[in-house]
Design a protein around this motif. Structure first.
Motif, PDB file in Angstrom:
ATOM      1  N   ASN A   1      53.295  44.600  48.191  1.00  0.00           N
ATOM      2  CA  ASN A   1      52.972  43.884  49.439  1.00  0.00           C
ATOM      3  C   ASN A   1      51.528  43.382  49.416  1.00  0.00           C
ATOM      4  O   ASN A   1      50.785  43.635  48.465  1.00  0.00           O
ATOM      5  N   LEU A   2      51.149  42.706  50.471  1.00  0.00           N
ATOM      6  CA  LEU A   2      49.824  42.078  50.543  1.00  0.00           C
ATOM      7  C   LEU A   2      48.689  43.100  50.486  1.00  0.00           C
ATOM      8  O   LEU A   2      47.661  42.869  49.850  1.00  0.00           O
ATOM      9  N   ASN A   3      48.895  44.241  51.152  1.00  0.00           N
ATOM     10  CA  ASN A   3      47.842  45.256  51.141  1.00  0.00           C
ATOM     11  C   ASN A   3      47.561  45.752  49.732  1.00  0.00           C
ATOM     12  O   ASN A   3      46.408  45.975  49.363  1.00  0.00           O
TER      13      ASN A   3
ATOM     14  N   PHE B   1      45.466  43.215  47.790  1.00  0.00           N
ATOM     15  CA  PHE B   1      44.085  43.169  48.287  1.00  0.00           C
ATOM     16  C   PHE B   1      43.338  44.444  47.915  1.00  0.00           C
ATOM     17  O   PHE B   1      42.130  44.402  47.651  1.00  0.00           O
TER      18      PHE B   1
END
Lengths: 468, 180
Positions: free
Chosen positions: B131-133, B136
């Motif tokens: 996922n995006l987390n 990042f």
């Protein structure tokens, strides 16, 4: 000041009569809001664990930012300037618009391509640019349609949701000579081709920003069409216009906001394009125009500051039974629906929002859907309390009557006395109406004719059942 | 690279209107790209961009295959122009949960993934994040140093008329993401 506001009263009641009588509009609104809500429910159900975690983190981040908004803004400006971005901050719309005009003119441009930005609607930037000889070209399809129609957006994320395909075809035909068609694919292909030429020759592009990162001076722009990416990358000069409330503290907060915004706004896992930009590309120039109007005022109001949590997803509008019938146009304010009711008193003055504050059933659907957990009904009630505290001279007859009742209900005997008069008052009104009906011209009488007066009981509920 | 992660990515990208393709080798990828190019009507010009993602060897293979069959019709360019019909470019990471790919501006000319009507993105064994987390957390520090990070989760689209989804509003109408 308050009497001015009273004169500028937002006439939601009158607007609602117009909007409700437009059957086509009602059908379009119903279809559009229902479709978005269904997609939203489906995607959030599918990803509930990720969504809920991101939501909590995003709320913490935003609250943190609002708490020290002025200080965070200073920090953001410093970091953006360090990356070579020219930053200007204005509290006044016209000053911000004048700066944008100055930048565009300094590039010898007579038009600019623009992606969707609610702040620029708030500022009436297009109007200002046109007055100063610059043609602003909206490139988001929905915004392009409403611009051609000379209207304002009907919704935060779907500006032309009130238009049917026949209406769009008619406006494209009338303004741009597109052959009439009922094929939506052909209409979008026509708009693509028309706007592509504008993108390729534009010297200046204007976008908004969904988020601005204090830690790095970066901005995030989220979209589906690719027009914002074009405004950002194709022209030599890019101007980002956004409000101070867009700040989020850290770069690592971005994914949390991306997770909730796309799902809540359009029912997508993620919007087609997310651009996180920290500096202009070589040979390009970037400006940030930051508007602070009323933002610090809201941030310093303990009972209202949660309004600034809003990420402009439009979910509260989609679910609001009043908005579903009025669209933004019914509210005579840039933002319609629950978000508009929360913001308008700060921008238009609370006395001008008297009818607008009533345009909510307080059903709480908006609160249950808001990704940032803003207690919207509580904020609307707080506005109503503040409105009730205004001096009678700045209120309508309805509010003055309410104020009189409110005063009489404070003391037992005056309450009893007022209550005992109500049945007589209703009987008197009924007799009077029967006598005068049809005899004299009475303005607006046709609105009341045929309605039956409710017979007031002689005794109250408690008297009837407990004092027998 | 786990098969499950790729399958999740492929399903999500498909929901977003794109298409994910997994090929066995660089040669198979070049062959697939040739088929995709042939599948498009009236292609006159394509742009093939060299980057660390799309290495010189693969590029030559693609150019040879397309060039040999249609040298008189298809112009292969290294510079983006407004009349390019197809772009073949690289990307950096896959975000499975969002059905998206991430591209940084240090490696790619981001306009190439935006202007032509068809965009084919290709990379050898890319890093896949859930996922995006996660992405990042792993690369947030690097992302802060670059001028632009672009996340693409499907072709350009609009639903501004009667909520009907139409692809190719301003950017590509078709998006293919390949791994080999």
């Amino acid at each position: 000041m308050q009497s001015n506001e009273k004169q500028n009263l937002i006439k939601v009641r009158q607007n609602s009569i117009t909007q409700l009588s437009n059957k086509k509009l009602q059908r379009n609104l119903k279809n559009a809001t229902a479709t978005t809500l269904k997609k939203r429910c489906d995607v959030i159900r599918k990803t509930s664990a990720v969504y809920e975690k991101a939501r909590e983190n995003a709320i913490d981040a935003r609250d943190n930012s609002i708490e020290n908004l002025e200080k965070n803004l200073e920090c953001f400006i410093k970091n953006a300037k360090f990356k070579g971005i020219k930053v200007f901050v204005y509290d006044d719309y016209d000053m911000a618009s004048a700066k944008i005009t100055e930048i565009i003119k300094s590039k010898n441009a007579d038009f600019t391509v623009k992606s969707k930005s609610m702040l620029t609607e708030e500022m009436r930037l297009n109007h200002y640019l046109e007055e100063h000889g610059i043609s602003p070209i909206e490139t988001d399809l929905g915004e392009f349609i409403v611009q051609l129609c000379g209207e304002l957006p009907a919704h935060l994320t779907a500006p032309a949701l009130h238009k049917s395909k026949e209406e769009v075809a008619e406006i494209f035909n009338r303004k741009l000579n597109m052959p009439l068609t009922d094929d939506i694919n052909q209409m979008t292909a026509f708009a693509r081709s028309y706007l592509r030429d504008k993108f390729l020759s534009a010297k200046v592009g204007i976008t908004g920003a969904n988020f601005a990162v204090t830690e790095t001076g970066s901005i995030a722009v989220i979209e589906n069409e690719g027009n914002a990416r074009m405004c950002l990358t194709l022209p030599q000069t890019h101007i980002a216009v956004f409000g101070a409330e867009k700040l989020i503290p850290k770069f690592s907060d971005i994914p949390n906001f991306l997770e909730i915004l796309s799902k809540s706004a359009t029912g997508q896992l993620l919007n087609a394009y997310t651009t996180i930009t920290s500096a202009p590309e070589a040979g390009h120039e970037r400006y940030y125009i930051i508007v602070t109007k009323n933002r610090f005022k809201i941030a310093s109001d303990a009972k209202m500051k949660k309004i600034l949590r809003c990420i402009r997803c439009g979910a509260c509008q989609n679910v609001c039974p009043v908005f579903q019938r009025l669209a933004s146009h019914g509210y005579e304010f840039t933002y319609g629906g629950p978000i508009g009711i929360m913001l308008a008193p700060f921008f238009k003055g609370i006395a001008a929002c008297e009818e607008m504050l009533d345009a909510s059933t307080l059903c709480g659907f908006c609160k249950s859907l808001c990704p940032m957990k803003i207690d919207i009904p509580e904020i609307i009630i707080e506005h109503r309390k503040r409105l009730a505290k205004l001096p009678a001279s700045s209120l309508s007859l309805k509010r003055i009557v309410k104020k009189c009742f409110s005063f009489s209900y404070r003391f037992f005997y005056s309450y009893e006395f007022t209550r005992s008069l109500i049945p007589y008052g209703i009987r008197f009104a009924e007799k009077l109406s029967n006598k005068i009906s049809g005899r004299f011209y009475i303005p607006f009488w046709d609105k009341f004719r045929g309605r039956n007066f409710i017979k007031a009981p002689e005794k109250t509920f408690f008297e009837e059942y407990f004092k027998k | 690279m786990s098969q499950d992660s790729f399958n999740i990515f492929a399903a999500n990208l498909n929901d977003n209107g794109g298409q994910a393709l997994k090929l066995e080798s660089a040669e198979a990828a070049a062959q697939k790209i040739t088929e995709l190019v042939k599948g498009e009507a009236a292609v006159k010009k394509i742009i093939v961009h060299i980057s660390s993602c799309l290495n010189d060897l693969l590029k030559k293979d693609i150019v040879n295959k397309i060039g040999m069959q249609d040298s008189d019709k298809i112009l292969i360019s290294e510079n983006l122009t407004a009349d390019c019909d197809i772009s073949i470019t690289g990307y950096d990471y896959i975000i499975a949960g969002s059905g998206a790919v991430a591209l940084n501006s240090m490696e790619h000319d981001l306009k190439e993934t935006l202007v032509p009507p068809v965009n084919i993105l290709i990379k050898k064994a890319p890093e896949i994040f859930d996922n995006l987390n996660d992405i990042f957390n792993a690369h947030g520090g690097d992302f802060q140093k670059i001028s632009n990070l672009t996340i693409i989760s499907g072709p350009s689209k609009t639903a501004d008329i009667e909520k009907k989804i139409v692809h190719g509003m301003h950017g590509p109408k078709k998006l293919f993401v390949m791994i080999y």
